[in-house]
Design a protein around this motif. Structure first.
Motif, mmCIF file in Angstrom:
data_model
loop_
_atom_site.group_PDB
_atom_site.id
_atom_site.type_symbol
_atom_site.label_atom_id
_atom_site.label_comp_id
_atom_site.label_asym_id
_atom_site.label_seq_id
_atom_site.Cartn_x
_atom_site.Cartn_y
_atom_site.Cartn_z
ATOM 1 N N ASP A 159 4.857 -4.805 1.178
ATOM 2 C CA ASP A 159 3.679 -4.033 0.800
ATOM 3 C C ASP A 159 2.656 -4.221 1.904
ATOM 4 O O ASP A 159 2.039 -5.284 2.023
ATOM 5 C CB ASP A 159 3.132 -4.514 -0.549
ATOM 6 C CG ASP A 159 2.024 -3.622 -1.077
ATOM 7 O OD1 ASP A 159 1.150 -3.221 -0.285
ATOM 8 O OD2 ASP A 159 2.022 -3.309 -2.287
ATOM 9 N N ALA A 160 2.479 -3.197 2.719
ATOM 10 C CA ALA A 160 1.643 -3.327 3.914
ATOM 11 C C ALA A 160 0.210 -3.705 3.577
ATOM 12 O O ALA A 160 -0.421 -4.498 4.290
ATOM 13 C CB ALA A 160 1.683 -2.023 4.714
ATOM 14 N N ASP A 161 -0.334 -3.152 2.501
ATOM 15 C CA ASP A 161 -1.726 -3.438 2.139
ATOM 16 C C ASP A 161 -1.897 -4.895 1.725
ATOM 17 O O ASP A 161 -2.806 -5.589 2.197
ATOM 18 C CB ASP A 161 -2.177 -2.506 1.007
ATOM 19 C CG ASP A 161 -2.255 -1.058 1.454
ATOM 20 O OD1 ASP A 161 -2.456 -0.826 2.660
ATOM 21 O OD2 ASP A 161 -2.109 -0.157 0.599
ATOM 22 N N HIS A 162 -1.027 -5.368 0.813
ATOM 23 C CA HIS A 162 -1.118 -6.764 0.385
ATOM 24 C C HIS A 162 -0.822 -7.704 1.546
ATOM 25 O O HIS A 162 -1.462 -8.755 1.679
ATOM 26 C CB HIS A 162 -0.139 -7.031 -0.757
ATOM 27 C CG HIS A 162 -0.562 -6.423 -2.054
ATOM 28 N ND1 HIS A 162 0.246 -6.421 -3.186
ATOM 29 C CD2 HIS A 162 -1.693 -5.784 -2.418
ATOM 30 C CE1 HIS A 162 -0.389 -5.815 -4.174
ATOM 31 N NE2 HIS A 162 -1.557 -5.418 -3.727
ATOM 32 N N MET B 34 3.248 -2.732 12.564
ATOM 33 C CA MET B 34 4.426 -2.105 13.156
ATOM 34 C C MET B 34 5.581 -2.045 12.163
ATOM 35 O O MET B 34 6.261 -1.025 12.048
ATOM 36 C CB MET B 34 4.832 -2.859 14.421
ATOM 37 C CG MET B 34 3.814 -2.741 15.557
ATOM 38 S SD MET B 34 4.270 -3.654 17.040
ATOM 39 C CE MET B 34 5.559 -2.601 17.701
ATOM 40 N N PHE B 35 5.787 -3.120 11.420
ATOM 41 C CA PHE B 35 6.840 -3.097 10.407
ATOM 42 C C PHE B 35 6.493 -2.136 9.277
ATOM 43 O O PHE B 35 7.351 -1.403 8.785
ATOM 44 C CB PHE B 35 7.074 -4.503 9.841
ATOM 45 C CG PHE B 35 8.082 -5.311 10.597
ATOM 46 C CD1 PHE B 35 9.432 -5.021 10.510
ATOM 47 C CD2 PHE B 35 7.682 -6.367 11.402
ATOM 48 C CE1 PHE B 35 10.369 -5.761 11.209
ATOM 49 C CE2 PHE B 35 8.604 -7.123 12.104
ATOM 50 C CZ PHE B 35 9.958 -6.815 12.010
ATOM 51 N N GLY B 36 5.238 -2.139 8.858
ATOM 52 C CA GLY B 36 4.843 -1.311 7.726
ATOM 53 C C GLY B 36 4.778 0.165 8.041
ATOM 54 O O GLY B 36 5.241 0.999 7.246
ATOM 55 N N LYS B 37 4.220 0.519 9.195
ATOM 56 C CA LYS B 37 4.001 1.932 9.517
ATOM 57 C C LYS B 37 5.211 2.578 10.186
ATOM 58 O O LYS B 37 5.459 3.782 10.004
ATOM 59 C CB LYS B 37 2.782 2.068 10.441
ATOM 60 C CG LYS B 37 1.479 1.601 9.809
ATOM 61 C CD LYS B 37 1.078 2.462 8.629
ATOM 62 C CE LYS B 37 -0.190 1.945 7.951
ATOM 63 N NZ LYS B 37 -1.364 1.939 8.840
#
Length: 768
Positions: free
Chosen positions: A601-604, A731-734
């Motif tokens: 979860d990129a935000d968390h 980079m992993f999230g987007k």
């Protein structure tokens, strides 16, 4: 030669392909060429001549490569548009329309499955009380009101129904029969669920346990755990799949069938669960099975997930008769990647699901709205304070529930008798549910019927039991039942969520909120208590799930009350703020933690990272690990087969399944060879060569070479070891990466490699 001619037919797509010596060396051996053709798609074979290399279908438990699949789809699209003449026109038309066609088919089939589940569940559930004399397979409403599916509602025949036969008129005998049927239904549902048992490795530490060292845990892997694919709502797993993770067989036809059958009997027990969550899983299964019929989606993990995101919307559409809410639910709660074209196709998918379900008419009312209300009287500004109060209590309920359910899963389900005998746990929960709910006339019905009764407006001609109680001067006993219903729903929902039966959290949370809202409404004059039941239901669900916009839309589609959008917004936002203050993660996020899926979860993750001031070098593997996964390729670009066999064995012992080897020359990064491709090259393709033959990993192949350079990614993404950790998370999230190589500051030499699972393990350690 025929093989060479077959290659040159694609020169209009990729001029280099016919001259590519890496493929040429393999094509000299017909057996080797046959092996590649049976495992690698045409689009992937085209990519062998490029710097990104070709990929095998994703092996189980890996994360997909979003960037690779993007390029792969570009090659496929160009091959279609390169066709000439009438064939080219048809190909282009089908290319443009197959996504819309698939979305429509998903909606239609999902509605058909939902219709069967609704009809069966209503009938089986009513068997706990009695049966219809005229047709034992009719539920009580159909038997007594002459409402029929596939038709419109007819005249209500009244409360007293001669055709409906109760098992007995004695309270205690009826109590025993009710609990007996519930136990039988629970055992049937759990037994079906046991048929979908699977074992998968986890990326995170065991839930609630002491986290391992994030670096060493990533190297050794974590012991796998059993998973029942048809258990629960399926929403946490679907979120994980849509983020790029591969959970094998989770969307198979077998799971769909067992999920549907299990949901019928699970809901019929009367447990605090609903079939709405499982409908999302069912619709996603339908989307997957439809996608398998289209090569565009079947052979591309990225495109398949676009279709799955659209399919999710149909689940909520048929569950609540909320087509727009279903689309927003998929966008807000489920999907990680949701571009505009997916939004449009989700809209179409949800539309077809709603249209077909309305035509099938499982409720017999002829309407799509499940709990239609018409309170008539509007609210006043003073009522905003009550809506805020409902939001506060809903947030408290959500926060307490999330913590309590997590602790229950951690402590109670660790006992061997529960862990090893899930059916026994279901038996105990059903027994507790029957004993606690049957004495209360308001909790004796199925969850959706309870909600319908609590939302009723008693100012009209309604003569139901609840309205009769509210008409009395002495409401003490009735208020006691409302308090009892609220507390029992909180308790039973806490111990029920996570049981090994198909179940959802949506209806139980709505029921608990409706009970509390109806209770508050007893002291508010001039407005129907049903208004506060409706707003309270939304507040409690918001506290549990942290849904906002989609929940607000679902509520007005569910009830048809556009007038009360503002009260819903007030209560939902208040509930979310309060619940977030108590517990940052929703019930679905905590379920992912329990199951140990490598969901990012990129935000968390960004919030966690911003507190640490860590650099990327924190995640560089130990020196021994780097020696095991690094191949220093000689100048002739060939490596002994024995060396690669040893490194593959070490990769398999680590158990991560989407790791790989980094290729270097003089310390400089040259490429990355994933474990799946390495295994295929050595054990499938390599069996056509002598065991002593060296293996080419870089450069142009020559005749007679065992050449794996076609599988090497020559353009791996890199990041400096001294870069902030925020860069890595973004980079992993987007970008949806599977791995990223870490290079030394200044020299640019390779110093490490980070895979997605390693990052997830480290982030989990920060939470503790």
């Amino acid at each position: 030669m025929p093989d060479v001619e077959q290659a040159t037919e694609r020169t209009q797509l990729l001029p280099r392909l016919a001259r590519d010596r890496r493929l040429y060396s393999v094509q000299q051996d017909p057996d080797a060429e046959s092996t590649i053709s049976s495992h690698v798609t045409k689009e992937e074979q085209l990519l062998s001549a490029t710097s990104i290399g070709e990929r095998l279908p994703y092996n189980d438990y890996t994360t997909i490569d979003w960037l690779h699949d993007l390029v792969k789809d570009s090659y496929r699209a160009r091959s279609v548009h390169a066709l000439r003449g009438f064939r080219g026109v048809l190909g282009s038309a089908f290319e443009s329309g197959q996504g819309w066609l698939a979305a429509a088919l998903i909606g239609v089939l999902t509605a058909g499955v939902a219709f069967c589940v609704d009809i069966a569940e209503a009938t089986v559930s009513d068997w706990k009380l009695g049966y219809c004399r005229t047709n034992v397979f009719s539920n009580r409403e159909k038997c007594c009101t002459n409402r029929h599916p596939l038709g419109t509602a007819k005249v209500n025949l009244g409360e007293d129904c001669a055709d409906w036969h109760l098992w007995t008129g004695d309270y205690w005998k009826a109590f025993a029969i009710f609990v007996g049927f519930a136990l039988a239904f629970g055992t049937i549902s759990a037994s079906f669920t046991m048929l979908t048992k699977s074992t998968l490795p986890t990326a995170a530490p065991p839930h609630g346990g002491k986290p391992q060292s994030p670096i060493m845990a990533g190297d050794r892997g974590v012991v796998g755990k059993s998973m029942y694919l048809a258990a629960g709502s399926g929403i946490p797993e679907i979120k994980t799949i849509l983020s790029g993770f591969v959970i094998p067989h989770f969307l198979d036809l077998k799971v769909l069938m067992i999920k549907a059958i299990g949901a019928v009997f699970a809901v019929a027990t009367g447990m605090c669960l609903g079939k709405e969550g499982p409908f999302v899983h069912i619709s996603t299964c339908v989307a997957y099975l439809i996608g398998m019929l289209f090569p565009k989606y079947n052979e591309n993990g990225r495109k398949m997930r676009e279709l799955l995101s659209a399919g999710c919307s149909a689940g909520l559409s048929v569950a609540f008769g909320a087509p727009i809410g279903g689309v927003l639910f998929s966008y807000e709660e489920i999907s990680t990647y949701f571009p505009r074209k997916v939004l449009w196709r989700a809209f179409l998918c949800s539309l077809f699901a709603a249209m077909v379900l309305k035509a099938l008419n499982p409720t017999g009312t002829g309407k799509l709205v499940l709990f239609e209300t018409n309170y008539g009287v509007s609210y006043s500004p003073i009522h905003y304070l009550i809506f805020v109060l409902l939001g506060i209590v809903g947030g408290l309920f959500g926060g307490v529930f999330c913590k309590a359910n997590f602790l229950w899963s951690k402590n109670f389900r660790k006992y061997s008798i529960i862990k090893n005998h899930p059916v026994f746990e279901v038996f105990l929960v059903v027994l507790a549910t029957g004993l606690l709910q049957y004495p209360n006339p308001m909790t004796r019905e199925p969850g959706d019927t309870i909600l319908k009764n609590l939302l009723a407006d008693c100012r009209g001609a309604s003569k139901g039991w609840m309205c009769q109680q509210e008409a009395k001067d002495d409401k003490g006993k009735y208020i006691g039942w409302l308090v009892h219903g609220t507390l029992v729903k909180l308790l039973l929902t806490t111990i029920t969520f996570g049981c090994k039966v198909p179940s959802g959290i949506i209806i139980p949370a709505l029921d608990a909120g409706a009970f509390f809202g109806r209770l508050i409404g007893q002291w508010v004059t001039g407005i129907s208590p049903g208004v506060f039941a409706m707003v309270g239901a939304a507040a409690f669900l918001a506290g549990v799930s942290r849904m906002t916009i989609s929940l607000c839309v679902i509520m007005f589609e569910l009830t048809g009350e556009l007038e009360y959008i503002v009260p819903h917004m007030i209560a939902i936002l208040t509930a979310k703020w309060v619940a977030d203050a108590l517990e940052k993660e929703s019930v679905y996020d905590l379920a992912q933690t329990v199951l140990g899926h490598p969901f990012l979860d990129a935000d968390h993750a960004m919030k966690l990272v911003q507190r640490t001031q860590e650099l990327v070098e924190r995640l560089i593997p130990p020196q021994q690990t780097m020696q095991e996964i690094t191949v220093d390729v000689p100048r002739d670009n060939k490596v002994s087969r024995r060396t690669l066999d040893e490194k593959l064995d070490k990769l398999k012992r680590r158990g991560l399944m989407d790791a790989g080897l980094v290729l270097t020359q003089n310390g400089m990064l040259q490429g990355y060879l994933a474990e799946g491709e390495l295994d295929f090259g050595l054990n499938q393709l390599g069996k056509h060569w002598d065991m002593t033959s060296p293996i080419r990993l870089l450069g142009d192949g020559e005749e007679g070479d065992l050449d794996l350079s076609m599988f090497v990614d020559r353009t791996p993404l890199t990041i400096c070891a001294k870069a902030p950790m925020e860069y890595l998370v973004e980079m992993f999230g987007k970008l949806g990466l599977r791995y990223i190589c870490v290079v030394e500051e200044g020299s640019g030499k390779l110093v490490g490699v980070v895979i997605k699972k390693r990052l997830v393990v480290w982030l989990e350690s920060l939470k503790h």
